[in-house]
Design a protein around this motif. Sequence first.
Motif, PDB file in Angstrom:
ATOM      1  N   UNK A   1       0.839  -1.205   0.000  1.00 41.41           N
ATOM      2  CA  UNK A   1       0.000   0.000   0.000  1.00 41.41           C
ATOM      3  C   UNK A   1       0.874   1.254   0.000  1.00 41.41           C
ATOM      4  N   UNK A   2       1.928   1.238   0.807  1.00 42.85           N
ATOM      5  CA  UNK A   2       2.827   2.394   0.857  1.00 42.85           C
ATOM      6  C   UNK A   2       3.514   2.600  -0.492  1.00 42.85           C
ATOM      7  N   UNK A   3       3.738   1.530  -1.218  1.00 46.89           N
ATOM      8  CA  UNK A   3       4.429   1.622  -2.503  1.00 46.89           C
ATOM      9  C   UNK A   3       3.679   2.506  -3.491  1.00 46.89           C
ATOM     10  N   UNK A   4       2.362   2.601  -3.348  1.00 45.12           N
ATOM     11  CA  UNK A   4       1.568   3.431  -4.269  1.00 45.12           C
ATOM     12  C   UNK A   4       1.918   4.906  -4.119  1.00 45.12           C
ATOM     13  N   UNK A   5       2.364   5.298  -2.930  1.00 47.16           N
ATOM     14  CA  UNK A   5       2.660   6.716  -2.688  1.00 47.16           C
ATOM     15  C   UNK A   5       3.880   7.207  -3.466  1.00 47.16           C
ATOM     16  N   UNK A   6       4.558   6.292  -4.163  1.00 49.68           N
ATOM     17  CA  UNK A   6       5.673   6.737  -4.997  1.00 49.68           C
ATOM     18  C   UNK A   6       5.186   7.636  -6.128  1.00 49.68           C
ATOM     19  N   UNK A   7       3.931   7.468  -6.550  1.00 47.37           N
ATOM     20  CA  UNK A   7       3.382   8.298  -7.623  1.00 47.37           C
ATOM     21  C   UNK A   7       2.819   9.617  -7.095  1.00 47.37           C
ATOM     22  N   UNK A   8       2.709   9.745  -5.775  1.00 45.33           N
ATOM     23  CA  UNK A   8       2.282  11.010  -5.170  1.00 45.33           C
ATOM     24  C   UNK A   8       3.491  11.855  -4.795  1.00 45.33           C
ATOM     25  N   UNK A   9       4.618  11.202  -4.584  1.00 42.80           N
ATOM     26  CA  UNK A   9       5.854  11.908  -4.243  1.00 42.80           C
ATOM     27  C   UNK A   9       6.241  12.854  -5.384  1.00 42.80           C
ATOM     28  N   UNK A  10       6.521  14.130  -5.097  1.00 44.49           N
ATOM     29  CA  UNK A  10       6.860  15.091  -6.172  1.00 44.49           C
ATOM     30  C   UNK A  10       8.088  14.625  -6.949  1.00 44.49           C
ATOM     31  N   UNK A  11       7.993  14.766  -8.261  1.00 45.24           N
ATOM     32  CA  UNK A  11       9.115  14.355  -9.112  1.00 45.24           C
ATOM     33  C   UNK A  11      10.343  15.217  -8.871  1.00 45.24           C
TER      34      UNK A  11
END
Length: 429
Positions: A245-255
């Motif tokens: 579930x935490x892995x999905x937050x990689x796409x929310x992390x600012x580039x």
Amino acid sequence: MYLFTTFALVTLSITPAVGNNSSIGSQLYNNLFLNYEKNVRPGINYSYPTIVSCEFSFAGLNEFKEIDSKMSVLGVFIIQWYEDRLVWNPATYGGISDMLIPEESVWKPDIAIPNAYHGVKFLYSSNPKVRAKNNGHIIWVTGDRYDLYCNADITHYPFDTQTCVLSMLTWNSFPSEVLLDKVESISTLRNYTSINPSWDVTEIKMYSRIDETLVSSTLIIEIKVKRLPEYVIVNMLLPVCFLCVINIFVFILPAESGERIGFSITLLLSVAVFMTILSDSLPQSSRPQIAVLCYFLFSQLIVSILMMVFTILGLRFYWAVPDKPIPGYLKLFSRIMSNVCKGTQYCKRRKKRKQLAAVGPEQIQDTVEKECNIKNSKDMNQSPLEDECMLITWQKIASDFDNFCIVLFLFLIVLTNSVFCINMSSNTQ
């Protein structure tokens, strides 16, 4: 008078002694084994086999190492048979109704455990004596730790239930000579006092049969155990689910942070570590089936790898050269994502754009310039109607791609977890 006195003396001489002592016990032992041959099985009529009754009192489960296919149980065997040559009248021997006899002095059934972990094991007693009763019944009590070979089925690990077998058979005697029979007991778990921290003994069954292959009488004791899954759930299942579930937050992390790749690789390695821990605790076998948990962890590993790949693609979109032309299929993808996300600010601008279409081109141009915040003169020279309310840039492609990845991988994680839970729940029912 002389005859009466003589009769009285003779009568007193054959009167049984009252009270038992070592002399009477020695006399009894010598009389019983005067013509006794221990190498000959008991029985008045050899047309019938000698019935040996066995009762198993389960004392506890010492350990169960499924990785080594080894189960160790503690138990006591109570074995009885009828010995017609060891019968006496207690009144003749001072009321002695039973006595202990060295087991090497009497006939014993040759009982062996063929599925012992370290090879065939014969029953023996730490107390080398048997108890003989005056009616000819012999009771042999023996107990030990028995190491058994048990091939574990870890398909539904950690919600699995294992059934191991303790076999007993007559090694040299045919069923026509010695026949093993079980003793019905109210509960074979009544003396179960040793509690194993990882397994719970749920059922013990005993039954006898004739082994046609070995031509011997066999007694089967089935021990059914159920794993206690709380430790594995807390220390393996829940952490893996949370990591996914935490892995999905990689796409929310600012580039712009530059931490996306490091974040995804760290979580990928974490899932790989849990797979290594699981492989060390399970047997390295493919039969009857690999544990479903292994497939579950492998699926989460694949999802994590895909997340890392998609993260790299998203960063390539975000950091692409602004002058580089955007392919048509990416523009179509961006429009589709914009239509799906009806509540975004971009879609609201598009709705206002359609409302102002009837006012006039000049007012439309002013509204578009304000809402889309066009900063450079090159973008201001383009028609605002070209891309429906705003220009499609590489940054917008990257943003739409991140939204798509969030939805896609959230669906994959929910799907894999649901399939695993359904499979486990079907086994526990």
